[in-house]
Design a protein around this motif. Structure first.
Motif, PDB file in Angstrom:
ATOM      1  N   VAL A   1       0.839  -1.197   0.000  1.00 29.48           N
ATOM      2  CA  VAL A   1       0.000   0.000   0.000  1.00 29.48           C
ATOM      3  C   VAL A   1       0.873   1.245   0.000  1.00 29.48           C
ATOM      4  CG1 VAL A   1      -1.769   1.285   1.252  1.00 29.48           C
ATOM      5  CG2 VAL A   1      -1.843  -1.206   1.222  1.00 29.48           C
ATOM      6  N   ASN A   2       1.922   1.238   0.824  1.00 25.92           N
ATOM      7  CA  ASN A   2       2.829   2.388   0.871  1.00 25.92           C
ATOM      8  C   ASN A   2       3.553   2.582  -0.456  1.00 25.92           C
ATOM      9  OD1 ASN A   2       3.213   3.707   3.737  1.00 25.92           O
ATOM     10  ND2 ASN A   2       2.832   1.539   4.093  1.00 25.92           N
ATOM     11  N   LEU A   3       3.942   1.483  -1.076  1.00 30.76           N
ATOM     12  CA  LEU A   3       4.599   1.590  -2.371  1.00 30.76           C
ATOM     13  C   LEU A   3       3.675   2.207  -3.411  1.00 30.76           C
ATOM     14  CD1 LEU A   3       6.727  -1.643  -2.931  1.00 30.76           C
ATOM     15  CD2 LEU A   3       7.496   0.719  -3.068  1.00 30.76           C
ATOM     16  N   TYR A   4       2.436   1.758  -3.431  1.00 30.57           N
ATOM     17  CA  TYR A   4       1.496   2.311  -4.401  1.00 30.57           C
ATOM     18  C   TYR A   4       1.233   3.791  -4.115  1.00 30.57           C
ATOM     19  CZ  TYR A   4      -2.798   3.370  -6.859  1.00 30.57           C
ATOM     20  OH  TYR A   4      -3.736   3.971  -7.654  1.00 30.57           O
ATOM     21  N   ALA A   5       1.139   4.148  -2.831  1.00 33.32           N
ATOM     22  CA  ALA A   5       0.923   5.550  -2.480  1.00 33.32           C
ATOM     23  C   ALA A   5       2.068   6.411  -2.991  1.00 33.32           C
ATOM     24  CB  ALA A   5       0.789   5.698  -0.966  1.00 33.32           C
ATOM     25  N   LEU A   6       3.286   5.918  -2.853  1.00 33.46           N
ATOM     26  CA  LEU A   6       4.416   6.680  -3.370  1.00 33.46           C
ATOM     27  C   LEU A   6       4.378   6.751  -4.887  1.00 33.46           C
ATOM     28  CD1 LEU A   6       7.030   8.209  -2.819  1.00 33.46           C
ATOM     29  CD2 LEU A   6       8.225   6.104  -3.252  1.00 33.46           C
ATOM     30  N   ALA A   7       3.952   5.670  -5.523  1.00 35.89           N
ATOM     31  CA  ALA A   7       3.890   5.661  -6.989  1.00 35.89           C
ATOM     32  C   ALA A   7       2.961   6.760  -7.500  1.00 35.89           C
ATOM     33  CB  ALA A   7       3.423   4.300  -7.487  1.00 35.89           C
ATOM     34  N   ILE A   8       1.886   7.054  -6.746  1.00 38.99           N
ATOM     35  CA  ILE A   8       0.989   8.148  -7.128  1.00 38.99           C
ATOM     36  C   ILE A   8       1.757   9.463  -7.175  1.00 38.99           C
ATOM     37  CG2 ILE A   8      -1.012   9.511  -6.380  1.00 38.99           C
ATOM     38  CD1 ILE A   8      -2.178   6.987  -5.161  1.00 38.99           C
ATOM     39  N   VAL A   9       2.591   9.677  -6.152  1.00 42.03           N
ATOM     40  CA  VAL A   9       3.356  10.920  -6.079  1.00 42.03           C
ATOM     41  C   VAL A   9       4.427  10.961  -7.170  1.00 42.03           C
ATOM     42  CG1 VAL A   9       4.798  12.357  -4.599  1.00 42.03           C
ATOM     43  CG2 VAL A   9       2.923  11.044  -3.617  1.00 42.03           C
ATOM     44  N   MET A  10       5.139   9.854  -7.368  1.00 43.63           N
ATOM     45  CA  MET A  10       6.198   9.812  -8.379  1.00 43.63           C
ATOM     46  C   MET A  10       5.628  10.020  -9.784  1.00 43.63           C
ATOM     47  SD  MET A  10       9.084   9.266  -6.756  1.00 43.63           S
ATOM     48  CE  MET A  10      10.281   8.410  -7.787  1.00 43.63           C
ATOM     49  N   LYS A  11       4.465   9.449 -10.031  1.00 42.98           N
ATOM     50  CA  LYS A  11       3.836   9.637 -11.332  1.00 42.98           C
ATOM     51  C   LYS A  11       3.468  11.100 -11.542  1.00 42.98           C
ATOM     52  CE  LYS A  11       0.154   7.819 -14.289  1.00 42.98           C
ATOM     53  NZ  LYS A  11      -0.994   6.871 -14.370  1.00 42.98           N
ATOM     54  N   ALA A  12       2.948  11.717 -10.484  1.00 49.67           N
ATOM     55  CA  ALA A  12       2.602  13.131 -10.571  1.00 49.67           C
ATOM     56  C   ALA A  12       3.843  14.005 -10.703  1.00 49.67           C
ATOM     57  CB  ALA A  12       1.804  13.545  -9.342  1.00 49.67           C
ATOM     58  N   LEU A  13       4.914  13.576 -10.058  1.00 49.26           N
ATOM     59  CA  LEU A  13       6.141  14.363 -10.035  1.00 49.26           C
ATOM     60  C   LEU A  13       6.898  14.277 -11.348  1.00 49.26           C
ATOM     61  CD1 LEU A  13       8.349  15.924  -8.444  1.00 49.26           C
ATOM     62  CD2 LEU A  13       9.211  13.713  -7.689  1.00 49.26           C
TER      63      LEU A  13
ATOM     64  N   TRP B   1       4.987   1.006 -12.736  1.00 42.03           N
ATOM     65  CA  TRP B   1       6.048   0.027 -12.498  1.00 42.03           C
ATOM     66  C   TRP B   1       7.352   0.708 -12.098  1.00 42.03           C
ATOM     67  CZ3 TRP B   1       6.983  -4.749 -11.354  1.00 42.03           C
ATOM     68  CH2 TRP B   1       6.079  -5.760 -11.690  1.00 42.03           C
ATOM     69  N   LEU B   2       7.772   1.677 -12.879  1.00 43.01           N
ATOM     70  CA  LEU B   2       9.063   2.327 -12.629  1.00 43.01           C
ATOM     71  C   LEU B   2       9.052   3.074 -11.299  1.00 43.01           C
ATOM     72  CD1 LEU B   2      11.880   2.957 -13.685  1.00 43.01           C
ATOM     73  CD2 LEU B   2      10.917   4.938 -14.882  1.00 43.01           C
ATOM     74  N   SER B   3       7.955   3.746 -11.003  1.00 41.50           N
ATOM     75  CA  SER B   3       7.857   4.489  -9.743  1.00 41.50           C
ATOM     76  C   SER B   3       7.981   3.563  -8.541  1.00 41.50           C
ATOM     77  CB  SER B   3       6.514   5.229  -9.686  1.00 41.50           C
ATOM     78  OG  SER B   3       6.397   6.145 -10.740  1.00 41.50           O
ATOM     79  N   ILE B   4       7.299   2.425  -8.602  1.00 36.10           N
ATOM     80  CA  ILE B   4       7.316   1.478  -7.490  1.00 36.10           C
ATOM     81  C   ILE B   4       8.705   0.887  -7.283  1.00 36.10           C
ATOM     82  CG2 ILE B   4       6.502  -0.821  -6.806  1.00 36.10           C
ATOM     83  CD1 ILE B   4       3.760  -0.040  -7.892  1.00 36.10           C
ATOM     84  N   VAL B   5       9.369   0.484  -8.361  1.00 34.16           N
ATOM     85  CA  VAL B   5      10.676  -0.169  -8.248  1.00 34.16           C
ATOM     86  C   VAL B   5      11.729   0.802  -7.723  1.00 34.16           C
ATOM     87  CG1 VAL B   5      12.546  -1.227  -9.566  1.00 34.16           C
ATOM     88  CG2 VAL B   5      10.176  -1.902  -9.999  1.00 34.16           C
ATOM     89  N   VAL B   6      11.765   2.023  -8.246  1.00 35.50           N
ATOM     90  CA  VAL B   6      12.765   2.996  -7.808  1.00 35.50           C
ATOM     91  C   VAL B   6      12.547   3.357  -6.339  1.00 35.50           C
ATOM     92  CG1 VAL B   6      13.587   5.361  -8.103  1.00 35.50           C
ATOM     93  CG2 VAL B   6      13.159   3.926 -10.109  1.00 35.50           C
ATOM     94  N   ALA B   7      11.284   3.554  -5.962  1.00 41.28           N
ATOM     95  CA  ALA B   7      10.992   3.908  -4.573  1.00 41.28           C
ATOM     96  C   ALA B   7      11.401   2.792  -3.620  1.00 41.28           C
ATOM     97  CB  ALA B   7       9.501   4.203  -4.429  1.00 41.28           C
ATOM     98  N   ALA B   8      11.102   1.546  -3.995  1.00 40.00           N
ATOM     99  CA  ALA B   8      11.450   0.410  -3.145  1.00 40.00           C
ATOM    100  C   ALA B   8      12.952   0.295  -2.953  1.00 40.00           C
ATOM    101  CB  ALA B   8      10.894  -0.872  -3.754  1.00 40.00           C
ATOM    102  N   ALA B   9      13.712   0.662  -3.961  1.00 37.79           N
ATOM    103  CA  ALA B   9      15.171   0.529  -3.890  1.00 37.79           C
ATOM    104  C   ALA B   9      15.762   1.396  -2.787  1.00 37.79           C
ATOM    105  CB  ALA B   9      15.790   0.884  -5.236  1.00 37.79           C
TER     106      ALA B   9
END
Length: 555
Positions: A147-159, A165-173
């Motif tokens: 859930v936290n990963l997806y929440a961040l992906a929302i922000v990364m996509k907006a940013l 996919w890319l937002s989730i993988v980079v954030a998790a790293a």
């Protein structure tokens, strides 16, 4: 009436200054990880920071671990969808349970020297309940991490306009890097930093958003005109049989949210309890959730209010592609100037990292100490468990990437989280509370009560609610009912099984059941005797403050 925001594609326009703020933050995060690495020599250092942290650090980490991106995006979404009813998740749905954890339950956890919440069940009930609870908690941890990963992906996509996919993988790293480096110490010290970064992001956004709608009076007028008077009250329209946006009445709010769901989460969720267990003494461990309770009381001002503003100024929010989860990013992109926008985006990323790190660090501890060590590879050198803990951290992050796509199917992240809590945390709470206060409860009752409560919650939600048999207006209302069902069924099965099975001898329960031993065997220092550091004073002060906060919004 204030001008409405354009329902444009969710895209933040940031410049070099914003990127510089982001880059500086990530450098500091990784720097803390490298600094904490020097203190990790044993598995206890990696999993529980060597039980050496002061109460103010663990207290801020306790609240920051909960103040993840799911909390911020999810509670803002709740504010936009349900109005001021959302304050119940704080003043009824958090503070009493946090106080209960600090005053009543932490002496059992810390005094028994367990390394995790499931390990307490091993000592109280035996291997069957222990293994079941460890598996349940491991599953819930990776689901919530997703859930936290997806929440961040929302922000990364907006940013950046990146794909999901890319937002989730980079954030998790990034999260993987600093937990692998410094273990829980790295996570906790980063959470303290993240707490202040999050506030630095949310306070300016709240101030600017309120100014946009003409202050609190302007916001109240607009939302009352659009949604009715009860939308801007805490208890208005919650009498039994009365319809309201939340789909719940005062009884399901008090029992479902305020008791079983809240106590189930705050007293058994190891992602929170782990912070208290890392404290340097039992006194510090007890104060950890009590210190955290005070900022928790005030957080609605900077989380729920932006959601209310979004409901007032964003047309079509919650319809079509514009989800309630988008409330905060929408306001950030259209209300904040560059520079301040960079701080706000950094705050959201910090919130994500705090929430994800809390669940990943608790997952690696539970899997290693409660599954791998006792059942798969017992009696190995400590260095072996330290290596396994680091490897399991990687595995947990990879699984979290997969579960992020489950979270993407929910328009309200908090509704999804509350569903998970009703499945997993409430049945655990039933087992814990009965086991801690009822000496007669048997090991078989611990196992079957936990299993029955979990299954009952799932049956109620998927078969009765989703199947259409149980007519409840909202997912949140259904979650409250699922929590009550889980508690009732778990308690009933535990009592029935206890009546027909053999209890453990009283001598084996010493220190595990209330009244069998004095838990606080550590010497009390002169500093701990100061009146304002006493758990009872802190706890009752938090309870009174939470009750007072209700007064302006009662009806």
């Amino acid at each position: 009436m204030s001008p409405r925001l354009l329902a444009a594609p969710l895209q933040l326009h940031i410049n070099t200054l914003d990127y510089a703020i982001l880059a500086l933050y990530f450098l500091v995060v990784l720097g803390i990880g490298f600094a904490a690495r020097r203190s990790v020599r044993t598995s206890l250092d990696f999993f529980l920071s060597g039980r050496a942290l002061p109460a103010w650090v663990t207290g801020l980490a306790f609240v920051a671990a909960n103040l993840g991106a799911t909390e911020i995006l999810g509670m803002a979404a709740n504010g936009a969808q349900y109005g001021l009813y959302t304050v119940h998740w704080y003043w009824v749905g958090a503070i009493p349970a946090m106080v209960f954890l600090g005053i009543v339950m932490m002496p059992f956890y810390y005094g028994s020297k367990v390394r995790s919440v499931p390990e307490f069940l091993l000592r109280r009930f035996g291997p069957s309940s222990h293994l079941l609870s460890a598996c349940i908690f491991s599953l819930s941890s990776v689901l919530i991490a997703g859930v936290n990963l997806y929440a961040l992906a929302i922000v990364m996509k907006a940013l950046l306009g990146w794909s999901l996919w890319l937002s989730i993988v980079v954030a998790a790293a990034f999260v993987l890097a600093y937990i692998l480096l410094g273990g829980l110490s790295s996570a906790i010290y980063n959470e303290v930093l993240q707490f202040f970064v999050i506030l630095a992001a949310l306070i300016p956004l709240t101030v600017v958003a309120l100014k946009r709608v003409g202050g609190w009076n302007g916001l109240h007028h607009q939302l009352t005109a659009a949604h009715g008077h009860d939308f801007m009250t805490a208890w208005g329209g919650t009498s039994i049989g009365t319809a309201n946006p939340l789909g719940a009445n005062w009884l399901t709010i008090v029992l479902g949210l305020g008791f079983v769901m809240s106590f189930g989460y705050w007293t058994t969720n190891f992602a929170e309890v782990q912070r208290a267990l890392s404290a340097r003494s039992q006194s510090a461990a007890r104060r950890t959730p009590l210190i955290a309770a005070f900022p928790k009381i005030l957080i609605p001002a900077v989380v729920i209010v932006p959601g209310l503003v979004a409901a007032a100024v964003v047309p079509g929010l919650g319809k079509g592609d514009l989800q309630y989860n988008d409330a905060i990013p929408l306001l950030m992109g259209q209300l904040l100037p560059n520079g301040v926008l960079g701080v706000a985006v950094t705050g959201l990323l910090a919130a994500f990292m705090a929430g994800m790190a809390a669940n990943v660090s608790s997952f690696n501890t539970v899997f290693t100490t409660d599954i791998w060590e006792p059942y798969l590879k017992p009696n190995m050198p400590d260095a072996h468990y330290l290596r396994v803990g680091r490897l399991v951290t990687l595995v947990g992050v990879l699984i979290g990437i997969g579960t992020a796509f489950i979270a993407s199917t929910f328009s309200n992240l908090m509704a999804y989280l509350q569903t998970l809590f009703s499945f997993f945390n409430v049945p655990l709470f039933v087992t814990f509370i009965l086991g801690m206060f009822w000496k007669r409860m048997t090991p078989a009752a611990g196992f079957w009560g936990l299993l029955a409560g979990t299954v009952a919650a799932m049956v109620n939600y998927f078969w009765l609610y989703k199947g259409g048999t149980l007519h409840i207006p909202s997912d949140q209302g259904a979650n409250f009912v699922s929590s009550i069902v889980a508690f009732a069924v778990g308690a009933l099965v535990s009592v029935l099984v206890t009546l027909f099975t053999r209890a453990r001898p009283a001598a084996e329960l010493r220190g595990l059941v209330y009244g069998t031993a004095e838990q606080d065997s550590e010497p009390v220092t002169a500093a701990d005797r100061v009146w304002y550091r006493r758990p009872a004073v802190l706890g009752w002060s938090a309870m009174v403050l939470a009750a007072v906060c209700y007064v302006p919004f009662w009806v």
